[in-house]
Design a protein around this motif. Structure first.
Motif, PDB file in Angstrom:
ATOM      1  N   LEU A 123      39.647  29.909  39.613  1.00 44.07           N
ATOM      2  CA  LEU A 123      39.976  30.629  38.378  1.00 44.07           C
ATOM      3  C   LEU A 123      38.723  31.341  37.891  1.00 44.07           C
ATOM      4  O   LEU A 123      37.617  30.796  37.985  1.00 44.07           O
ATOM      5  CB  LEU A 123      40.453  29.637  37.313  1.00 44.07           C
ATOM      6  CG  LEU A 123      41.819  28.977  37.561  1.00 44.07           C
ATOM      7  CD1 LEU A 123      42.028  27.799  36.615  1.00 44.07           C
ATOM      8  CD2 LEU A 123      42.939  29.986  37.393  1.00 44.07           C
ATOM      9  N   CYS A 124      38.867  32.543  37.358  1.00 44.33           N
ATOM     10  CA  CYS A 124      37.703  33.283  36.840  1.00 44.33           C
ATOM     11  C   CYS A 124      37.048  32.482  35.713  1.00 44.33           C
ATOM     12  O   CYS A 124      37.730  31.736  34.994  1.00 44.33           O
ATOM     13  CB  CYS A 124      38.125  34.619  36.240  1.00 44.33           C
ATOM     14  SG  CYS A 124      38.994  35.695  37.357  1.00 44.33           S
TER      15      CYS A 124
ATOM     16  N   CYS B 144      38.676  32.125  32.037  1.00 43.37           N
ATOM     17  CA  CYS B 144      40.135  32.268  32.109  1.00 43.37           C
ATOM     18  C   CYS B 144      40.816  31.254  31.179  1.00 43.37           C
ATOM     19  O   CYS B 144      40.427  30.082  31.128  1.00 43.37           O
ATOM     20  CB  CYS B 144      40.578  32.023  33.551  1.00 43.37           C
ATOM     21  SG  CYS B 144      42.359  31.897  33.739  1.00 43.37           S
TER      22      CYS B 144
ATOM     23  N   HIS C  45      43.640  29.783  31.511  1.00 44.39           N
ATOM     24  CA  HIS C  45      44.263  28.653  32.218  1.00 44.39           C
ATOM     25  C   HIS C  45      43.287  27.473  32.312  1.00 44.39           C
ATOM     26  O   HIS C  45      43.700  26.319  32.340  1.00 44.39           O
ATOM     27  CB  HIS C  45      44.669  29.046  33.643  1.00 44.39           C
ATOM     28  CG  HIS C  45      45.704  30.136  33.747  1.00 44.39           C
ATOM     29  ND1 HIS C  45      46.755  30.266  32.892  1.00 44.39           N
ATOM     30  CD2 HIS C  45      45.846  31.147  34.659  1.00 44.39           C
ATOM     31  CE1 HIS C  45      47.512  31.305  33.256  1.00 44.39           C
ATOM     32  NE2 HIS C  45      46.964  31.858  34.329  1.00 44.39           N
TER      33      HIS C  45
ATOM     34  N   CYS D 240      48.056  32.569  39.125  1.00 46.35           N
ATOM     35  CA  CYS D 240      46.642  32.187  39.132  1.00 46.35           C
ATOM     36  C   CYS D 240      46.473  30.699  38.830  1.00 46.35           C
ATOM     37  O   CYS D 240      45.601  30.032  39.379  1.00 46.35           O
ATOM     38  CB  CYS D 240      45.878  33.003  38.095  1.00 46.35           C
ATOM     39  SG  CYS D 240      45.488  34.665  38.645  1.00 46.35           S
TER      40      CYS D 240
ATOM     41  N   ASN E 124      49.213  34.773  29.797  1.00 45.92           N
ATOM     42  CA  ASN E 124      48.043  35.666  29.790  1.00 45.92           C
ATOM     43  C   ASN E 124      48.478  37.132  29.674  1.00 45.92           C
ATOM     44  O   ASN E 124      47.708  38.043  29.953  1.00 45.92           O
ATOM     45  CB  ASN E 124      47.176  35.450  31.036  1.00 45.92           C
ATOM     46  CG  ASN E 124      47.996  35.583  32.299  1.00 45.92           C
ATOM     47  OD1 ASN E 124      49.141  36.030  32.254  1.00 45.92           O
ATOM     48  ND2 ASN E 124      47.423  35.219  33.429  1.00 45.92           N
TER      49      ASN E 124
ATOM     50  N   ALA F 152      49.000  38.273  36.646  1.00 44.84           N
ATOM     51  CA  ALA F 152      47.590  38.384  37.046  1.00 44.84           C
ATOM     52  C   ALA F 152      47.392  38.241  38.542  1.00 44.84           C
ATOM     53  O   ALA F 152      46.612  38.974  39.152  1.00 44.84           O
ATOM     54  CB  ALA F 152      46.761  37.340  36.303  1.00 44.84           C
TER      55      ALA F 152
ATOM     56  N   CYS G  98      44.570  37.695  29.984  1.00 46.29           N
ATOM     57  CA  CYS G  98      43.756  37.561  31.210  1.00 46.29           C
ATOM     58  C   CYS G  98      42.471  38.362  31.028  1.00 46.29           C
ATOM     59  O   CYS G  98      42.522  39.537  30.634  1.00 46.29           O
ATOM     60  CB  CYS G  98      44.567  38.115  32.372  1.00 46.29           C
ATOM     61  SG  CYS G  98      43.625  38.569  33.814  1.00 46.29           S
ATOM     62  N   ILE G  99      41.317  37.749  31.336  1.00 42.52           N
ATOM     63  CA  ILE G  99      40.078  38.486  31.057  1.00 42.52           C
ATOM     64  C   ILE G  99      39.884  39.667  32.005  1.00 42.52           C
ATOM     65  O   ILE G  99      39.183  40.620  31.678  1.00 42.52           O
ATOM     66  CB  ILE G  99      38.820  37.577  31.055  1.00 42.52           C
ATOM     67  CG1 ILE G  99      38.729  36.802  32.345  1.00 42.52           C
ATOM     68  CG2 ILE G  99      38.780  36.674  29.839  1.00 42.52           C
ATOM     69  CD1 ILE G  99      37.394  36.120  32.495  1.00 42.52           C
ATOM     70  N   GLN G 100      40.533  39.623  33.145  1.00 46.69           N
ATOM     71  CA  GLN G 100      40.406  40.766  34.073  1.00 46.69           C
ATOM     72  C   GLN G 100      41.133  41.991  33.522  1.00 46.69           C
ATOM     73  O   GLN G 100      40.587  43.097  33.531  1.00 46.69           O
ATOM     74  CB  GLN G 100      40.972  40.410  35.455  1.00 46.69           C
ATOM     75  CG  GLN G 100      40.237  39.296  36.156  1.00 46.69           C
ATOM     76  CD  GLN G 100      38.797  39.646  36.467  1.00 46.69           C
ATOM     77  OE1 GLN G 100      38.412  40.825  36.484  1.00 46.69           O
ATOM     78  NE2 GLN G 100      37.972  38.630  36.694  1.00 46.69           N
TER      79      GLN G 100
HETATM   80  S1  SF4 Z   1      42.718  37.055  37.031  1.00 47.68           S
HETATM   81 FE1  SF4 Z   1      43.088  36.507  34.897  1.00 47.68          FE
HETATM   82  S2  SF4 Z   1      44.581  34.835  34.962  1.00 47.68           S
HETATM   83 FE2  SF4 Z   1      43.730  35.042  37.010  1.00 47.68          FE
HETATM   84  S3  SF4 Z   1      42.048  33.586  37.102  1.00 47.68           S
HETATM   85 FE3  SF4 Z   1      41.167  35.541  36.491  1.00 47.68          FE
HETATM   86  S4  SF4 Z   1      41.213  35.523  34.235  1.00 47.68           S
HETATM   87 FE4  SF4 Z   1      42.570  33.888  34.952  1.00 47.68          FE
END
Ligand code: SF4
Ligand SMILES: Cc1ncc(C[n+]2csc(CCOP(=O)(O)OP(=O)(O)O)c2C)c(N)n1
Length: 530
Positions: free
Chosen positions: A350-351, A354, A356, A381, A451, A455, A517-519
């Motif tokens: 996981l980023c 994140c 989650h 994710c 999120n 994602a 989602c941070i991305q």
């Molecule tokens: S892409 Fe978004 S939801 Fe997936 S692990 Fe990274 S931050 Fe979390």
């Protein structure tokens, strides 16, 4: 005519646009996602439908509806998506189509990003409809460009099967002139074909059976199925799809053995008879299951010696590549295509930051207090919660299964029975499971980790955004047990308390930790700055 450098997925998308597409209906899934994304980008502001659907079944049904109205339509999914759409798929082979309809299945041998490596040629065979399987990107373009005509001529949907390397590798592709979209027109015999009442369906099934000879003839005449002569007839080689490319990479200018390249199904029987009668033994190179091999082993009265995945000449599982094919040909091939150690050893995670992560930290603490707690997770994710440091989940089977598995386990007496599901997965196929829970007031705690995007497949829109609470309420969850929290460190104690309370509540509860989602957030912010 233009020459462009295209991913296989892009070649398919461009071909559909050029062939007069009126709508693409899809649900994201690697390695098919880029087809719909390309169409979305290239046709912005046009009248071509390209919005993501809630799941593969709704996508295929909408595509069939567009085809009914006489327009050309494409429906894309990853291989497991066809399991979800299978009801419509099997019955669309009974009704047939009106406007050309191509169903695109992107299979993932070696399971780069999937939970199985099913070969969806089996589905095409099961539904008894024609199939296309390109050997390179140009062929992928041509097959789609001409595939709508083929579908309209035969009156049936076409299943096009690609695999990961075809979808995600690039090559030069010559494009063709843009065709106009079809005008709306309805099938003359619509009620006889599209109302599958038993008496009508029996007639349609007989028609489908009769059409098999026409489909086989189309395969035999297809320019995509080709016989190449070769001097050494001790062995004949049959390739399907991209395996032809791998064989070509292992060959000098001409083939040493006769080669039958198969890219259109049903199998071209006459060409098979030719290679079987001319060669002493056969080697089958195909990506996925031993689909052709198994059929040839039972080829009536021939007593053929057939090598392939079933006799161990090739591995039974995993994708092909030029090295694997070279070794099957008896070559001592170096392993050009090994995975660099640094990549192989990098586990997915996981980023950092994140949402989650925060959910799993709190959940782990609470379920740790119970001896028999089980967390049934889902696909997204958050499945990465299976790995260290979280080790937070006990299952991940198919999209939506978290809620219904938790219910079944709860029925069996498991407590706490927790489901962990993402927002997109919830609207894909979690909602109906929630209804089962509500109808029986199951003792389950459902965490919908929202999120606000899909994602895992790259951040596509989620059909759930902005409406999860109202969906849960509408399905009948007691509003007092629909709880929302922002999964941030500062809310950690609140989140733990909430999980504990809902686990202790005897009935259906839904907790919605919501943080973007941070991305996707970073991408949005970058766009704003630019
Ligand atoms: S892409 Fe978004 S939801 Fe997936 S692990 Fe990274 S931050 Fe979390
Ligand atoms: C039947 C099926 N269709 C598509 C996929 C591909 N896929 C995996 S997870 C996922 C959605 C994940 O979105 P979400 O539930 O919101 O979780 P997130 O990744 O955002 O955490 C998709 C589309 C799949 N595995 N199975």
């Amino acid at each position: 005519m233009d020459k462009k450098l295209f991913l296989g997925d892009e070649a398919i998308a461009q071909a559909a646009i050029d062939a007069g597409l009126s709508g693409v209906y899809s649900y994201p899934g690697t390695p098919s996602t880029e087809i719909t994304e390309y169409i979305q980008q290239k046709t912005k502001g046009s009248n071509i439908h390209s919005r993501w659907c809630a799941n593969e079944k709704t996508a295929m049904e909408a595509a069939l509806g567009m085809s009914y109205a006489g327009k050309r339509t494409l429906c894309c999914m990853k291989h497991v998506g066809l399991n979800v759409a299978a009801d419509c798929f099997m019955n669309a082979s009974m009704s047939g189509i009106n406007g050309g309809m191509i169903i695109l299945s992107a299979d993932d041998p070696s399971m780069h990003s999937s939970q199985n490596e099913q070969d969806n040629r089996v589905y095409g065979d099961f539904a008894m409809i024609p199939m296309l399987e390109p050997s390179n990107q140009q062929e992928a373009y041509d097959m789609v460009y001409e595939g709508f005509d083929l579908s309209e001529k035969l009156g049936y949907p076409i299943l096009m099967r690609i695999t990961t390397r075809m979808a995600h590798s690039r090559s030069g592709v010559i494009t063709r002139e843009q065709k106009k979209q079809n005008e709306i027109h309805f099938p003359a015999d619509g009620r006889k074909r599209y109302i599958l009442l038993p008496a009508l369906a029996r007639v349609r099934f007989r028609e489908l059976l009769t059409a098999q000879d026409i489909f086989t003839k189309a395969s035999e005449d297809s320019k995509y199925n080709r016989y190449f002569d070769g001097p050494n007839k001790k062995l004949g080689i049959i390739t399907t799809g991209i395996a032809f490319n791998y064989l070509s990479e292992n060959s000098e200018n001409d083939f040493a053995h006769p080669v039958l390249k198969i890219c259109q199904y049903p199998l071209p029987e006459k060409l098979l008879e030719k290679i079987a009668s001319e060669c002493d033994e056969l080697l089958i190179l195909e990506e996925g299951y031993p689909f052709v091999e198994a059929k040839l082993k039972g080829f009536p009265g021939k007593g053929l010696v057939v090598h392939g995945r079933l006799d161990g000449t090739l591995r039974r599982d995993g994708e092909l590549n030029p090295d694997v094919v070279g070794r099957a040909l008896g070559k001592n091939t170096e392993q050009h295509y090994h995975i660099p150690e640094i990549v192989e050893q990098r586990p997915p995670a996981l980023c950092k930051g994140c949402g989650h992560r925060d959910v799993y930290d709190a959940l782990n603490e609470i379920v740790g207090e119970y001896e028999n707690a089980k967390v049934f997770a889902d696909i997204g994710c958050y499945t990465l919660g299976a790995l260290p440091p979280f080790r937070a989940i006990d299952s991940c089977i198919d999209m939506g299964a978290s809620i219904t598995m938790a219910k079944g386990a709860s029925d069996a007496g498991v407590h706490p029975a927790v489901a962990m599901i993402g927002d997109s997965t919830f609207t894909h196929s979690g909602m109906t499971g929630l209804l089962d829970c509500v109808n029986e007031n199951a003792n389950v705690t459902i965490i919908i980790s929202d999120n606000e995007t899909t994602a895992m497949t790259g951040g596509q829109d989620s059909a759930a955004t902005g409406r999860i609470e109202s969906i849960c309420k509408g399905i009948g969850v007691n509003p007092e047990h629909i709880r929302v929290v922002v999964p941030l460190k500062k809310n950690y104690e609140e989140m733990k308390k909430m999980i504990k309370e809902e686990v202790e509540y005897k009935g259906v509860s839904v907790i919605i930790p919501r943080r973007e989602c941070i991305q996707t957030l970073t991408r949005k912010n970058k766009k704003k700055e630019a």
